[in-house]
Motif scaffolding. Structure first.
Motif, short mmCIF file in Angstrom:
data_model
loop_
_atom_site.label_atom_id
_atom_site.label_comp_id
_atom_site.label_asym_id
_atom_site.label_seq_id
_atom_site.Cartn_x
_atom_site.Cartn_y
_atom_site.Cartn_z
N ALA A 374 0.83 -1.20 0.00
CA ALA A 374 0.00 0.00 0.00
C ALA A 374 0.87 1.26 0.00
CB ALA A 374 -0.92 -0.01 1.21
N LEU A 375 1.91 1.26 0.85
CA LEU A 375 2.82 2.40 0.89
C LEU A 375 3.52 2.61 -0.45
CD1 LEU A 375 4.17 4.61 2.59
CD2 LEU A 375 5.88 2.92 3.30
N ALA A 376 3.82 1.51 -1.13
CA ALA A 376 4.47 1.58 -2.44
C ALA A 376 3.53 2.07 -3.53
CB ALA A 376 5.05 0.22 -2.80
N GLY A 377 2.23 2.04 -3.24
CA GLY A 377 1.25 2.50 -4.23
C GLY A 377 0.85 1.45 -5.24
N VAL A 378 0.79 0.19 -4.80
CA VAL A 378 0.44 -0.91 -5.70
C VAL A 378 -1.09 -1.07 -5.75
CG1 VAL A 378 0.63 -3.40 -6.08
CG2 VAL A 378 2.61 -2.10 -5.26
N VAL A 379 -1.62 -1.10 -6.97
CA VAL A 379 -3.05 -1.31 -7.17
C VAL A 379 -3.41 -2.74 -6.77
CG1 VAL A 379 -4.87 -1.37 -8.94
CG2 VAL A 379 -3.05 0.38 -9.05
N PRO A 380 -4.55 -3.01 -6.13
CA PRO A 380 -5.69 -2.12 -5.88
C PRO A 380 -5.71 -1.52 -4.49
CG PRO A 380 -6.37 -4.35 -5.45
CD PRO A 380 -4.90 -4.43 -5.80
N LEU A 381 -4.60 -1.50 -3.77
CA LEU A 381 -4.58 -0.98 -2.41
C LEU A 381 -4.80 0.54 -2.41
CD1 LEU A 381 -1.64 -3.16 -1.13
CD2 LEU A 381 -4.07 -3.48 -0.67
N ILE A 404 8.00 14.93 -11.45
CA ILE A 404 8.82 14.87 -10.22
C ILE A 404 8.04 14.20 -9.09
CG2 ILE A 404 10.05 16.23 -8.49
CD1 ILE A 404 10.61 18.30 -10.62
N VAL A 405 6.75 14.47 -9.02
CA VAL A 405 5.92 13.81 -7.99
C VAL A 405 5.89 12.30 -8.24
CG1 VAL A 405 3.58 13.58 -7.06
CG2 VAL A 405 4.52 15.84 -7.53
N ALA A 406 5.83 11.91 -9.50
CA ALA A 406 5.88 10.48 -9.82
C ALA A 406 7.21 9.87 -9.38
CB ALA A 406 5.66 10.28 -11.31
N VAL A 407 8.29 10.62 -9.51
CA VAL A 407 9.60 10.15 -9.04
C VAL A 407 9.57 9.97 -7.52
CG1 VAL A 407 12.03 10.77 -8.77
CG2 VAL A 407 10.88 11.15 -10.96
N ALA A 408 8.97 10.93 -6.81
CA ALA A 408 8.84 10.81 -5.36
C ALA A 408 8.02 9.57 -4.99
CB ALA A 408 8.19 12.06 -4.78
N GLY A 409 6.99 9.29 -5.78
CA GLY A 409 6.21 8.08 -5.57
C GLY A 409 7.04 6.83 -5.81
N GLY A 410 7.93 6.90 -6.79
CA GLY A 410 8.83 5.78 -7.05
C GLY A 410 9.78 5.53 -5.90
N LEU A 411 10.24 6.60 -5.25
CA LEU A 411 11.09 6.44 -4.07
C LEU A 411 10.34 5.72 -2.95
CD1 LEU A 411 12.89 9.92 -3.88
CD2 LEU A 411 13.90 7.73 -4.52
N SER A 412 9.06 6.04 -2.78
CA SER A 412 8.28 5.36 -1.74
C SER A 412 8.15 3.88 -2.04
CB SER A 412 6.91 6.01 -1.57
OG SER A 412 6.11 5.83 -2.73
N ALA A 413 8.03 3.54 -3.30
CA ALA A 413 7.99 2.12 -3.67
C ALA A 413 9.32 1.44 -3.36
CB ALA A 413 7.65 1.98 -5.16
N LEU A 414 10.42 2.17 -3.58
CA LEU A 414 11.75 1.61 -3.33
C LEU A 414 11.98 1.36 -1.85
CD1 LEU A 414 14.53 0.77 -4.34
CD2 LEU A 414 15.22 3.18 -4.28
#
Length: 431
Positions: A374-381, A404-414
């Motif tokens: 969920a923190l990583a932003g994986v669907v369907p969470l 850039i916001v999408a990059v920040a989201g990618g960091l959260s997935a990492l």
């Protein structure tokens, strides 16, 4: 009637602290403590639910100019419901996993003082989100700050805990000055401390008001340059970190931004400042989390980053998106902190390199996996949808901002993946 919502947990905390010391110092005492804490949070939730449907309010006339008032808006209703929902499982964890420190050592006695403080924290936060004037808000703001200091310093016998609690307290106290400035500007411009009169503010008083609110909210929600106090707050017990990061102390800042968004956005410079603060914090917090080896500090950096995304959404003109992301983040982060606490109990360390407890704790690993996804932003969470809305909100400002916001989201997935693999991957301790 609305006064009953914050007063119930605040008064109940005093009762728990006074009576709880007489309870048995064994599993029976922990069971009684758990039932008491959960009963209070559930009762608070029920009162909030009734207040929402019955349109409760509350006023107390202090003087001819000062009237303490409580009210229920859509924003305050969301926060008022989320706080006890998050607090209930955290109190259960506290009653069964924590101990009362006495004379420099841990005993088997149930953590009566800790549960009492957590319960009081719930009441203080309820008062904060229901406040309809600056005097009531400031009273609640001070209560939240005092509770957070006491909770961070709860295990005061441990070296450095009092220092860390004082550091977190002083940094947030500096930001709190902004709220006093904002209250003074509101009174000077409208002759009242009530939120209802803020529409009358204009000119330099409005600029001073917005600057004060931004300072107070940024410090509370650990935005750059105030972010380091969150790491000092990690000296507190795990339940404190879970509640503080998920739905109380840190949440107070973004609540203020969402609640007063109409007044804040009336000043032209608010949007670029909020976006800059949020984006900088999201990227800085994400990078720190990707490199952090301490489980709780990784999650602390993540909290700062995720609140940065909420600030960005509010600055872009979408406070509702920030509110939705607050809800998804609250449940996700509370679960991850509790999972980190359970892992620490098995290895006596928050070092991620010492864990890898997937085989030993398969149930906890599975629950942590869901929260990490969920923190990583994986669907369907849920967090996947709120993050997507934040990217969309950024896109309304500029395409490059959305990237850039999408990059920040990618960091959260990492860093979510890194936390899960190091804390609950295979190859660690065996039963």
């Amino acid at each position: 009637m609305l006064w009953f919502v914050p007063l119930l947990p605040l008064l109940a905390a005093l009762v728990i602290h006074g009576v709880g010391k007489r309870w048995p110092g064994d599993d029976r005492g922990r069971a009684v403590l758990t039932l008491a804490g959960v009963a209070i949070t559930v009762a608070t939730l029920l009162l909030v639910s009734i207040a929402v449907t019955a349109d409760w309010g509350g006023t107390y006339r202090w003087s001819s100019r000062i009237v303490l008032s409580l009210g229920m808006t859509s924003t305050s209703a969301v926060f008022a419901i989320v706080v006890p929902l998050i607090a209930a499982p955290i109190i259960v964890y506290s009653a069964y996993h924590e101990a009362s420190p006495v004379s420099g050592r841990e005993t088997v006695r149930p953590p009566v003082g800790l549960v009492a403080l957590l319960t009081a924290f719930v009441g203080a936060m309820e008062l904060l989100v229901l406040a309809e004037d600056f005097v009531t808000l400031l009273i609640a703001w001070e209560l939240v700050g005092a509770c957070s200091w006491a909770l961070i310093a709860h295990e005061w016998q441990k070296a450095g805990n009092l220092r860390d609690a004082a550091w977190a307290f002083l940094v947030t106290r500096f930001g709190d000055l902004g709220l006093y400035i904002a209250a003074a500007a509101a009174f000077a411009g409208t002759g009242s401390f009530a939120f209802a009169g803020l529409a009358q503010l204009d000119g330099w008083r409005l600029d001073v008001f917005v600057a004060g609110v931004v300072l107070a909210a940024a410090a509370k929600s650990a935005q750059v340059p105030f972010s380091p106090w969150l790491f000092a707050a990690m000296s507190g017990p795990t339940p404190v970190s879970a509640l503080l990061h998920a739905a109380t102390m840190v949440a107070a800042g973004i609540y203020l931004v969402v609640r007063l968004h109409a007044e804040l956005s009336a000043v032209a410079w608010f949007a670029p400042v909020a976006i800059t603060l949020g984006l900088t914090t999201a990227l800085a917090g994400g990078l720190v989390a990707c490199l952090q080896g301490h489980a709780k500090k990784l999650l602390a950096a993540s909290t700062s980053a995720q609140y940065g995304l909420m600030w960005l959404a509010a600055g872009a003109g979408f406070p509702g998106v920030a509110l939705v992301h607050f809800v998804t983040h609250a449940f996700t982060k509370a679960a991850l902190f509790l999972a980190a606490g359970i892992a620490e109990r098995h290895v006596d360390s928050y070092s991620l390199t010492a864990m890898r407890l997937g085989r030993l704790l398969p149930g906890v690993a599975a629950a942590s996996m869901v929260a990490s996804l969920a923190l990583a932003g994986v669907v369907p969470l849920s967090a996947a949808w709120s993050k997507e809305k934040i990217v969309t909100a950024a896109g309304h400002q500029a395409s490059w901002l959305a990237v850039i916001v999408a990059v920040a989201g990618g960091l959260s997935a990492l860093y979510a993946t890194r936390f899960q693999l190091l804390a609950f991957g295979g190859g660690g301790m065996t039963a």
